[in-house]
Design a protein around this motif. Structure first.
Motif, PDB file in Angstrom:
ATOM      1  N   VAL A 225      -2.677   8.191   9.658  1.00 55.02           N
ATOM      2  CA  VAL A 225      -1.663   7.458  10.417  1.00 55.02           C
ATOM      3  C   VAL A 225      -2.280   6.845  11.668  1.00 55.02           C
ATOM      4  O   VAL A 225      -2.079   5.665  11.973  1.00 55.02           O
ATOM      5  CB  VAL A 225      -0.489   8.378  10.799  1.00 55.02           C
ATOM      6  CG1 VAL A 225       0.451   7.688  11.786  1.00 55.02           C
ATOM      7  CG2 VAL A 225       0.282   8.788   9.551  1.00 55.02           C
ATOM      8  N   GLY A 290       7.608   2.878  11.279  1.00 54.50           N
ATOM      9  CA  GLY A 290       6.508   2.081  10.751  1.00 54.50           C
ATOM     10  C   GLY A 290       6.833   0.605  10.637  1.00 54.50           C
ATOM     11  O   GLY A 290       6.095  -0.240  11.161  1.00 54.50           O
ATOM     12  N   PRO A 403      -1.476  -1.738   9.850  1.00 50.07           N
ATOM     13  CA  PRO A 403      -0.431  -0.756   9.520  1.00 50.07           C
ATOM     14  C   PRO A 403       0.348  -1.109   8.259  1.00 50.07           C
ATOM     15  O   PRO A 403       0.872  -0.216   7.581  1.00 50.07           O
ATOM     16  CB  PRO A 403       0.484  -0.785  10.750  1.00 50.07           C
ATOM     17  CG  PRO A 403       0.263  -2.124  11.362  1.00 50.07           C
ATOM     18  CD  PRO A 403      -1.171  -2.465  11.094  1.00 50.07           C
ATOM     19  N   VAL A 408       1.505   4.029   7.484  1.00 45.71           N
ATOM     20  CA  VAL A 408       2.390   3.759   8.617  1.00 45.71           C
ATOM     21  C   VAL A 408       3.671   3.066   8.169  1.00 45.71           C
ATOM     22  O   VAL A 408       4.753   3.345   8.689  1.00 45.71           O
ATOM     23  CB  VAL A 408       1.655   2.898   9.670  1.00 45.71           C
ATOM     24  CG1 VAL A 408       2.597   2.507  10.810  1.00 45.71           C
ATOM     25  CG2 VAL A 408       0.449   3.657  10.225  1.00 45.71           C
TER      26      VAL A 408
END
Length: 431
Positions: A225, A290, A403, A408
């Motif tokens: 992450v 996220g 991401p 994420v």
């Protein structure tokens, strides 16, 4: 009623004394960030390349001390670290008006001041991020970070306007004189807070300085992450530093903004920060943490194109373009800071939090001198100020891809998901 009870819960921890210290410090810091380039432009008549050097000097401290700052925040009492950082920043900023009034101010002196302030800010922030989870319970971390980012937003609202007015009336060095005292005010608030030495876990052996740096790197890079988030932040900051190394120069020379006008229009970014700090928790709850972060990485690049486009219009339209850019940019960045910091504070054990936070900043901020120097070099080339600003904004946009193509994008509620998804690297370092 629910909101009042949450606020009272934070108040019982002493959090709002920390918040008050940040308020004083952040208003002063915004004055510095706004006034220091204006000293170079108006007092020293600096060139495009020299503006790039000055911008790089402030972020060079990250490269030299970024990793060590986190280790020091994990080894020493964290409130004391913040106090020392404040006092050093106060003293070094006093040098600028003194040198100016004795006719000894040079670009080299400004670069040294920018470097030292950058180093002490890094040390302060590393200690601060590790101190906060000791002061408030884990379920209040995101809300506390929202308050702190709201403080920064207040600084962004008040700082440029205050600095622009002082620069217009008294000159840029006088703004830095006033700023130096803001760190003393911050220190008085910090002095009333409880001490918070780092937790010493029995199963965590004492490490050498180099080994401690290595464990921070290992924990950050081994987490699926945190790794894409630090890569996204580094990508984003590389092109952001390229952009803002030239922003003041472009606004003053190409758009014809006065210091006061530039300060007023920049205040829209501070207002956006206040809105973003209030909206961060709600947006993360509505759309997921996220997905919210991914969108916030994409927005500033598109918004940044309005500034170079402003040169094709009259001053009124240019003001609107710059104000809208600052609003959208800071709105997104504040949300990223709140959610990203909350993730780290929930994922990382206390004994490692200072060094992991500093390592994150080392990677994310360490590229800024490169970006600033690139901005100065390209801005003084055939590409020019406007072309470099366009290149920088186009370069920012792909930061959202890091991401997007990682774990994420699947994170919605970190409190319920992340504690059950610890990576093997995280467990290995903590053991």
């Amino acid at each position: 009623m629910k909101r009042m009870s949450r606020k009272s819960a934070l108040a019982r921890t002493g959090f709002f004394r920390l918040w008050s210290a940040e308020s004083a410090s952040m208003v002063g810091s915004e004055v510095t960030m706004f006034a220091l380039p204006l000293v170079a432009v108006f007092t020293l008549d600096s060139s495009v390349w020299e503006m790039g050097l000055l911008s790089a000097a402030g972020s060079l401290a990250v490269l030299l001390f970024g990793l060590s700052a986190g280790v020091w925040a994990d080894q020493y009492e964290r409130r004391a670290v913040m106090l020392v950082s404040n006092i050093v920043r106060c003293l070094v900023l006093l040098l600028v008006p003194v040198l100016y009034w004795t006719d000894r101010l040079t670009l080299a002196a400004l670069m040294v001041v920018s470097f030292v302030v950058g180093a002490m800010t890094l040390l302060f922030d590393s200690a601060m991020s590790a101190y906060l989870p000791r002061l408030v319970p884990k379920e209040s971390i995101t809300r506390a970070n929202s308050w702190i980012q709201a403080t920064e937003s207040v600084g962004r609202v008040a700082g440029p306007g205050i600095a622009g007015t002082i620069v217009q009336l008294l000159g840029a060095p006088a703004a830095l004189l006033i700023d130096s005292f803001s760190y003393l005010i911050s220190s008085f608030s910090l002095a009333s807070l409880p001490k918070a030495a780092p937790e010493r876990q029995q199963d965590v052996p004492r490490e050498s300085h180099r080994a401690a740096i290595g464990s921070g790197l290992k924990l950050l890079w081994g987490n699926s992450v945190l790794r894409p988030l630090v890569l996204a932040a580094a990508h984003f900051n590389l092109f952001t530093s390229m952009y803002f190394a030239l922003f003041v120069l472009y606004a003053v020379r190409a758009l014809g903004f006065s210091p006061f006008l530039l300060g007023v229009v920049t205040m829209s970014g501070g207002i956006a920060g206040l809105v973003g700090s209030a909206a961060a928790t709600r947006l993360a709850a509505r759309f997921g943490l996220g997905p919210t972060m991914i969108c916030c990485y994409a927005v500033p690049g598109a918004a940044g194109l309005l500034v170079p486009a402003a040169g094709s219009f009259g001053k009124t339209v240019a003001l609107i373009c710059v104000a809208l850019t600052m609003f959208l940019w800071l709105f997104s960045v504040v949300i990223l800071l709140i959610l990203g910091m909350s993730l780290r504070q929930q994922l990382v054990p206390d004994a490692y939090l200072g060094r992991v936070s500093a390592t994150f900043r080392f990677v994310a901020w360490g590229v800024e001198p490169v970006g600033a120097l690139l901005g100065g070099a390209l801005g003084s080339s055939a590409l020019g100020l406007r072309g470099t600003l366009i290149l920088a904004t186009v370069g920012i946009m792909p930061a959202a891809l890091w991401p997007l193509f990682s774990r994420v994008r699947k994170i919605h509620d970190p409190l319920s998901e992340l504690p059950h998804q610890s990576d093997s690297a995280e467990r290995e370092v903590a053991s």
